[in-house]
Motif scaffolding. Structure first.
Motif, PDB file in Angstrom:
ATOM      1  N   MET A  62       0.818  -1.208   0.000  1.00 25.37           N
ATOM      2  CA  MET A  62       0.000   0.000   0.000  1.00 25.37           C
ATOM      3  C   MET A  62       0.857   1.266   0.000  1.00 25.37           C
ATOM      4  O   MET A  62       0.498   2.266  -0.623  1.00 25.37           O
ATOM      5  CB  MET A  62      -0.960  -0.015   1.188  1.00 25.37           C
ATOM      6  CG  MET A  62      -2.093  -1.011   1.003  1.00 25.37           C
ATOM      7  SD  MET A  62      -3.486  -0.704   2.102  1.00 25.37           S
ATOM      8  CE  MET A  62      -2.779  -1.148   3.662  1.00 25.37           C
ATOM      9  N   LEU A  63       2.012   1.226   0.690  1.00 25.06           N
ATOM     10  CA  LEU A  63       2.915   2.375   0.660  1.00 25.06           C
ATOM     11  C   LEU A  63       3.452   2.585  -0.754  1.00 25.06           C
ATOM     12  O   LEU A  63       3.542   3.727  -1.235  1.00 25.06           O
ATOM     13  CB  LEU A  63       4.066   2.170   1.640  1.00 25.06           C
ATOM     14  CG  LEU A  63       3.756   2.457   3.112  1.00 25.06           C
ATOM     15  CD1 LEU A  63       4.863   1.937   4.002  1.00 25.06           C
ATOM     16  CD2 LEU A  63       3.557   3.953   3.336  1.00 25.06           C
ATOM     17  N   CYS A  64       3.814   1.500  -1.420  1.00 24.69           N
ATOM     18  CA  CYS A  64       4.320   1.610  -2.791  1.00 24.69           C
ATOM     19  C   CYS A  64       3.273   2.200  -3.723  1.00 24.69           C
ATOM     20  O   CYS A  64       3.576   3.048  -4.572  1.00 24.69           O
ATOM     21  CB  CYS A  64       4.752   0.233  -3.304  1.00 24.69           C
ATOM     22  SG  CYS A  64       6.242  -0.422  -2.533  1.00 24.69           S
ATOM     23  N   GLY A  68       3.781   5.659  -5.380  1.00 24.52           N
ATOM     24  CA  GLY A  68       4.144   5.391  -6.771  1.00 24.52           C
ATOM     25  C   GLY A  68       5.577   4.940  -6.927  1.00 24.52           C
ATOM     26  O   GLY A  68       6.281   5.375  -7.843  1.00 24.52           O
ATOM     27  N   VAL A  69       6.043   4.055  -6.017  1.00 15.56           N
ATOM     28  CA  VAL A  69       7.424   3.571  -6.063  1.00 15.56           C
ATOM     29  C   VAL A  69       7.438   2.054  -5.994  1.00 15.56           C
ATOM     30  O   VAL A  69       6.434   1.414  -5.693  1.00 15.56           O
ATOM     31  CB  VAL A  69       8.247   4.141  -4.884  1.00 15.56           C
ATOM     32  CG1 VAL A  69       8.287   5.666  -4.943  1.00 15.56           C
ATOM     33  CG2 VAL A  69       7.680   3.673  -3.538  1.00 15.56           C
ATOM     34  N   SER A  70       8.604   1.462  -6.274  1.00 15.17           N
ATOM     35  CA  SER A  70       8.766   0.011  -6.150  1.00 15.17           C
ATOM     36  C   SER A  70       9.175  -0.333  -4.715  1.00 15.17           C
ATOM     37  O   SER A  70       9.465   0.547  -3.908  1.00 15.17           O
ATOM     38  CB  SER A  70       9.838  -0.488  -7.127  1.00 15.17           C
ATOM     39  OG  SER A  70      11.114   0.002  -6.739  1.00 15.17           O
ATOM     40  N   ARG A  75      12.154  -0.344   0.825  1.00 14.69           N
ATOM     41  CA  ARG A  75      12.843  -1.173   1.817  1.00 14.69           C
ATOM     42  C   ARG A  75      14.157  -0.537   2.261  1.00 14.69           C
ATOM     43  O   ARG A  75      14.548  -0.659   3.421  1.00 14.69           O
ATOM     44  CB  ARG A  75      13.081  -2.577   1.244  1.00 14.69           C
ATOM     45  CG  ARG A  75      11.792  -3.399   1.157  1.00 14.69           C
ATOM     46  CD  ARG A  75      12.000  -4.735   0.485  1.00 14.69           C
ATOM     47  NE  ARG A  75      10.764  -5.518   0.481  1.00 14.69           N
ATOM     48  CZ  ARG A  75      10.635  -6.688  -0.123  1.00 14.69           C
ATOM     49  NH1 ARG A  75      11.655  -7.210  -0.783  1.00 14.69           N
ATOM     50  NH2 ARG A  75       9.476  -7.329  -0.071  1.00 14.69           N
ATOM     51  N   GLU A  76      14.844   0.121   1.338  1.00 12.34           N
ATOM     52  CA  GLU A  76      16.071   0.832   1.715  1.00 12.34           C
ATOM     53  C   GLU A  76      15.752   1.974   2.679  1.00 12.34           C
ATOM     54  O   GLU A  76      16.483   2.225   3.627  1.00 12.34           O
ATOM     55  CB  GLU A  76      16.782   1.360   0.461  1.00 12.34           C
ATOM     56  CG  GLU A  76      17.405   0.281  -0.403  1.00 12.34           C
ATOM     57  CD  GLU A  76      18.431  -0.547   0.357  1.00 12.34           C
ATOM     58  OE1 GLU A  76      19.299   0.051   1.011  1.00 12.34           O
ATOM     59  OE2 GLU A  76      18.351  -1.788   0.300  1.00 12.34           O
ATOM     60  N   ALA A  77      14.645   2.664   2.406  1.00 15.08           N
ATOM     61  CA  ALA A  77      14.218   3.740   3.302  1.00 15.08           C
ATOM     62  C   ALA A  77      13.865   3.184   4.677  1.00 15.08           C
ATOM     63  O   ALA A  77      14.176   3.778   5.710  1.00 15.08           O
ATOM     64  CB  ALA A  77      13.016   4.481   2.707  1.00 15.08           C
TER      65      ALA A  77
END
Length: 248
Positions: A62-64, A68-70, A75-77
């Motif tokens: 849902m965050l992606c 609008g990101v992969s 996950r790095e964030a």
């Protein structure tokens, strides 16, 4: 061979019952430029501003879709935010916003008061004129952010100043211990600055210990820095007492 029709992008908003986000965040995908830094800053701000409450789940899908990101940059964030103590990564489970444990925060602040005394004394003794000039420039920006009521930017710069003071002590072991403990009280310190009176008091304390640093008064600077941390801790604990249900 025929080309495949582009797959429609799913635009699912968060359900308030699962994760609270303002409509402003859900309608504006993050720009592609500096994607990783923007993700870290965006989620950090939402946590520090209590838009994401302690214990709130952070479902990746849902965050992606919202930003609008992969999953890779997200996950790095998450790793950065976990290092800051803002979120809790759980094996094979959805990450959550880290709950705030009042007793643990109290114990950490007791240690931080002592560490800041050591760091302050060493920093004032070992810092070069250039070091002090750089720190003073950061302080002047901090004062302006307070005048502008720019809370989020103020908070980030405030933390940078405290890290820089500890770094100037030239003691890697001290810096490592300080940084590790500070990660556990990062968000709690932000909560205290939402009290307008405490925010003003904090700025005045910064003014006091910076004047002592410029004067090369190592003992005075160390004492003022420790007192600032002690008062911040007291304000944090008082805030947590007033909202026990929210912080867990």
């Amino acid at each position: 061979m025929s080309e495949r029709a582009p797959r429609a992008k799913l635009r699912t908003r968060f359900k308030p019952a699962r994760l609270k986000l303002s409509s402003d965040h859900s309608k504006r995908p993050i720009e592609r430029m500096s994607l990783h830094d923007q993700l870290v800053a965006k989620v950090r701000e939402m946590i520090v501003n209590s838009e994401l409450q302690a214990g709130a789940p952070l479902p990746e899908r849902m965050l992606c879709e919202t930003f609008g990101v992969s999953r890779t940059p997200l996950r790095e964030a998450f790793k950065i935010l976990a290092n800051e103590g803002l979120i809790e990564l759980r094996s094979h489970r959805t990450p959550v916003v880290t709950p705030i444990n009042r007793d643990e925060i109290a114990n950490i602040f007791d240690i931080m008061v002592a560490l800041d005394g050591v760091a302050g004394s060493q920093a004032a003794t070992l810092a070069t004129d250039d070091d002090i000039a750089r720190l003073n420039a950061m302080h002047e920006r901090l004062i302006q952010l307070h005048r502008d009521a720019a809370r989020t930017a103020y908070f980030r710069l405030n933390q940078d100043i405290h890290v820089e003071i500890t770094r100037l002590a030239r003691n890697p072991v001290l810096l490592n211990i300080w940084t590790t403990l500070h990660a556990n009280i990062f968000r709690a310190r932000a909560v205290a600055n939402y009290d307008a009176r405490r925010w003003t008091e904090s700025v005045e304390e910064h003014e006091t210990f910076m004047a002592l640093l410029r004067a090369r008064d190592a003992a005075g600077f160390a004492a003022a820095l420790s007192m600032h941390t002690r008062k911040t801790g007291e304000a944090v604990l008082l805030t947590l007492e007033r909202a026990p249900a929210r912080n867990g």
